[in-house]
Motif scaffolding. Structure first.
Motif, PDB file in Angstrom:
ATOM      1  N   PRO A 195      49.743  54.168  46.533  1.00 33.40           N
ATOM      2  CA  PRO A 195      49.514  52.933  45.775  1.00 33.40           C
ATOM      3  C   PRO A 195      50.432  51.814  46.247  1.00 33.40           C
ATOM      4  O   PRO A 195      51.543  52.058  46.747  1.00 33.40           O
ATOM      5  CB  PRO A 195      49.834  53.348  44.336  1.00 33.40           C
ATOM      6  CG  PRO A 195      50.759  54.515  44.466  1.00 33.40           C
ATOM      7  CD  PRO A 195      50.302  55.249  45.692  1.00 33.40           C
ATOM      8  N   ALA A 196      49.947  50.577  46.066  1.00 39.04           N
ATOM      9  CA  ALA A 196      50.744  49.418  46.451  1.00 39.04           C
ATOM     10  C   ALA A 196      51.969  49.310  45.545  1.00 39.04           C
ATOM     11  O   ALA A 196      51.909  49.660  44.360  1.00 39.04           O
ATOM     12  CB  ALA A 196      49.893  48.154  46.345  1.00 39.04           C
ATOM     13  N   PRO A 197      53.090  48.831  46.074  1.00 40.41           N
ATOM     14  CA  PRO A 197      54.294  48.668  45.248  1.00 40.41           C
ATOM     15  C   PRO A 197      54.097  47.524  44.257  1.00 40.41           C
ATOM     16  O   PRO A 197      53.206  46.683  44.417  1.00 40.41           O
ATOM     17  CB  PRO A 197      55.374  48.335  46.270  1.00 40.41           C
ATOM     18  CG  PRO A 197      54.632  47.692  47.396  1.00 40.41           C
ATOM     19  CD  PRO A 197      53.315  48.399  47.457  1.00 40.41           C
ATOM     20  N   PRO A 198      54.910  47.455  43.225  1.00 41.39           N
ATOM     21  CA  PRO A 198      54.820  46.326  42.301  1.00 41.39           C
ATOM     22  C   PRO A 198      55.273  45.037  42.987  1.00 41.39           C
ATOM     23  O   PRO A 198      56.055  45.059  43.940  1.00 41.39           O
ATOM     24  CB  PRO A 198      55.773  46.719  41.170  1.00 41.39           C
ATOM     25  CG  PRO A 198      56.724  47.684  41.784  1.00 41.39           C
ATOM     26  CD  PRO A 198      55.942  48.433  42.822  1.00 41.39           C
ATOM     27  N   CYS A 199      54.760  43.924  42.487  1.00 46.12           N
ATOM     28  CA  CYS A 199      55.140  42.611  43.017  1.00 46.12           C
ATOM     29  C   CYS A 199      56.638  42.408  42.842  1.00 46.12           C
ATOM     30  O   CYS A 199      57.199  42.633  41.756  1.00 46.12           O
ATOM     31  CB  CYS A 199      54.365  41.512  42.285  1.00 46.12           C
ATOM     32  SG  CYS A 199      54.882  39.833  42.711  1.00 46.12           S
ATOM     33  N   ALA A 200      57.311  41.969  43.901  1.00 48.03           N
ATOM     34  CA  ALA A 200      58.766  41.780  43.864  1.00 48.03           C
ATOM     35  C   ALA A 200      59.173  40.575  43.045  1.00 48.03           C
ATOM     36  O   ALA A 200      60.358  40.404  42.746  1.00 48.03           O
ATOM     37  CB  ALA A 200      59.305  41.636  45.286  1.00 48.03           C
ATOM     38  N   SER A 201      58.197  39.745  42.655  1.00 46.28           N
ATOM     39  CA  SER A 201      58.518  38.551  41.889  1.00 46.28           C
ATOM     40  C   SER A 201      58.255  38.729  40.399  1.00 46.28           C
ATOM     41  O   SER A 201      59.151  38.599  39.576  1.00 46.28           O
ATOM     42  CB  SER A 201      57.720  37.351  42.415  1.00 46.28           C
ATOM     43  OG  SER A 201      58.020  36.178  41.683  1.00 46.28           O
ATOM     44  N   CYS A 202      57.005  39.071  40.038  1.00 44.31           N
ATOM     45  CA  CYS A 202      56.673  39.190  38.617  1.00 44.31           C
ATOM     46  C   CYS A 202      56.860  40.600  38.074  1.00 44.31           C
ATOM     47  O   CYS A 202      56.957  40.787  36.850  1.00 44.31           O
ATOM     48  CB  CYS A 202      55.241  38.723  38.362  1.00 44.31           C
ATOM     49  SG  CYS A 202      53.976  39.819  39.063  1.00 44.31           S
ATOM     50  N   HIS A 203      56.889  41.599  38.951  1.00 45.29           N
ATOM     51  CA  HIS A 203      57.076  43.006  38.577  1.00 45.29           C
ATOM     52  C   HIS A 203      55.985  43.538  37.642  1.00 45.29           C
ATOM     53  O   HIS A 203      56.112  44.634  37.116  1.00 45.29           O
ATOM     54  CB  HIS A 203      58.448  43.222  37.907  1.00 45.29           C
ATOM     55  CG  HIS A 203      59.593  42.737  38.723  1.00 45.29           C
ATOM     56  ND1 HIS A 203      59.995  43.341  39.894  1.00 45.29           N
ATOM     57  CD2 HIS A 203      60.416  41.650  38.548  1.00 45.29           C
ATOM     58  CE1 HIS A 203      61.026  42.689  40.393  1.00 45.29           C
ATOM     59  NE2 HIS A 203      61.297  41.655  39.605  1.00 45.29           N
ATOM     60  N   ALA A 204      54.928  42.742  37.436  1.00 49.22           N
ATOM     61  CA  ALA A 204      53.863  43.148  36.522  1.00 49.22           C
ATOM     62  C   ALA A 204      52.616  43.581  37.273  1.00 49.22           C
ATOM     63  O   ALA A 204      51.974  44.577  36.915  1.00 49.22           O
ATOM     64  CB  ALA A 204      53.529  42.014  35.556  1.00 49.22           C
TER      65      ALA A 204
END
Length: 348
Positions: free
Chosen positions: A2-11
């Protein structure tokens, strides 16, 4: 995996890794970061003062489409107004489709659009006519050089018609690096000296120009257009395959594969370039024919048109510029004019 979480919004899940930083971002956060970086470029460079009437050079392609979209989003923060200015170079089977994309953009974004045509501005010359005239002259492979000079003049004229105080173009970092590389390869010190910075201040009565996307990579411009679902024209110009720029682009891609920072390194090198006093170009004056900014008696546009009208097409840039200070008269005996005399005088 799976893709990692967004490094900015973390959502949200990340949709991409930024090509240069490797940061994993979702589409929304990437677009927000892209717009913030363009805003920083404009503000830090003091490119567009509040109240400016900005003519956006709109070609229908990805770069100008992204530029117009971003500036429209930033308009409330910048305090500027936008006008789309498109240039019809007269390229059959290509420009009509691109202009259709510009018209769709103007309607969707409710932005004023003005179209100026080579044929009207330059005494009947279109790029198709230029290509026919240069065929067999050794200049047919340089259509992009002719077009670039005339397009710059046409965009200036279109901007003046709409009352613009500034001109912006969609040149990205890859475009600028290619230009720097081409000028190095040509040994064109004058253009290298003028190629740094984020644009031109508007000396000699010319309108100030700037390039808000100069530090944005071509890959990220494409990604922004993808995530914003922008409608743009993506076909290559029919004359582009013969251009010298294509060779510089291929070389730059190989350099970037070996050194990812090569593109921005070249852009920043042009900004910091310092020439010896003897190598610096003279201060520009005014064209003796049309009054535009010129480093010689004739500006580049008038010099090219002069050669075309005499049936002796010549280039007017770099080391290929010869005999352009001569005030030749169209129709001189022995110099057949192409196209007919009715098309001999450009109107600016």
């Amino acid at each position: 995996m799976p893709a990692p979480p967004c490094a900015s919004c973390h959502a949200s899940r990340a949709a991409l890794r930024r090509p240069r930083s490797g940061q994993a971002l979702c589409g929304a956060c990437f677009c927000a970061a892209f717009e913030a970086e363009v805003l920083h470029t404009v503000l830090a460079g003091r490119l567009l003062p509040p109240g400016a009437v900005v003519a956006v050079g709109a070609s229908g392609g990805k770069d100008s489409t992204v530029l117009a979209h971003v500036l429209r989003a930033l308009t409330p923060r910048l305090g500027i107004s936008l006008q789309l200015v498109a240039v019809d170079e007269g390229i059959g089977g290509y420009r009509d489709a691109a202009l259709a994309a510009v018209r769709r953009q103007a309607a969707r974004w409710e932005l004023p659009l003005t179209v100026v045509a080579y044929e009207d501005l330059f005494g009947g010359w279109t790029m198709d006519a230029v290509a026919r005239s240069t065929a067999g002259s050794g200049r047919s492979r340089s259509c992009c050089t002719f077009c670039g000079v005339l397009r710059r003049r046409a965009l200036e004229e279109g901007a003046r018609r709409v009352g613009a105080t500034h001109i912006v173009t969609g040149h990205n970092a890859d475009d600028m690096a290619e230009t720097v590389l081409m000028n190095f390869l040509r040994g064109d010190a004058g253009r290298l000296a003028r190629g740094g910075g984020l644009g031109s201040p508007g000396e000699g009565g010319a309108l100030p120009r700037c390039r808000p996307l100069q530090f944005a990579s071509q890959k990220e411009v494409v990604l922004y257009a993808h995530f914003r679902r922008l409608d743009y024209f993506s076909e290559e110009c029919v004359y582009a395959p013969e251009a010298f720029r294509g060779h510089a682009r291929d070389l730059l891609k190989r350099l970037e594969a070996a050194r990812p920072s090569a593109v921005l390194d070249l852009v920043h090198s042009a900004e910091r370039l310092a020439l010896a006093p003897a190598a610096r170009p003279p201060r520009p004056g005014a064209c003796s024919r049309c009054g535009a900014l010129a480093s010689r008696a004739l500006c580049q546009a008038c010099a090219l048109l002069d050669g075309l009208n005499r049936g002796r097409p010549r280039l007017a840039i770099g080391k290929g510029r010869r005999g352009l200070d001569e005030e030749a008269t169209p129709g001189t005996p022995g110099d057949p004019a192409r196209p007919p005399a009715s098309k001999a005088v450009p109107t600016f």
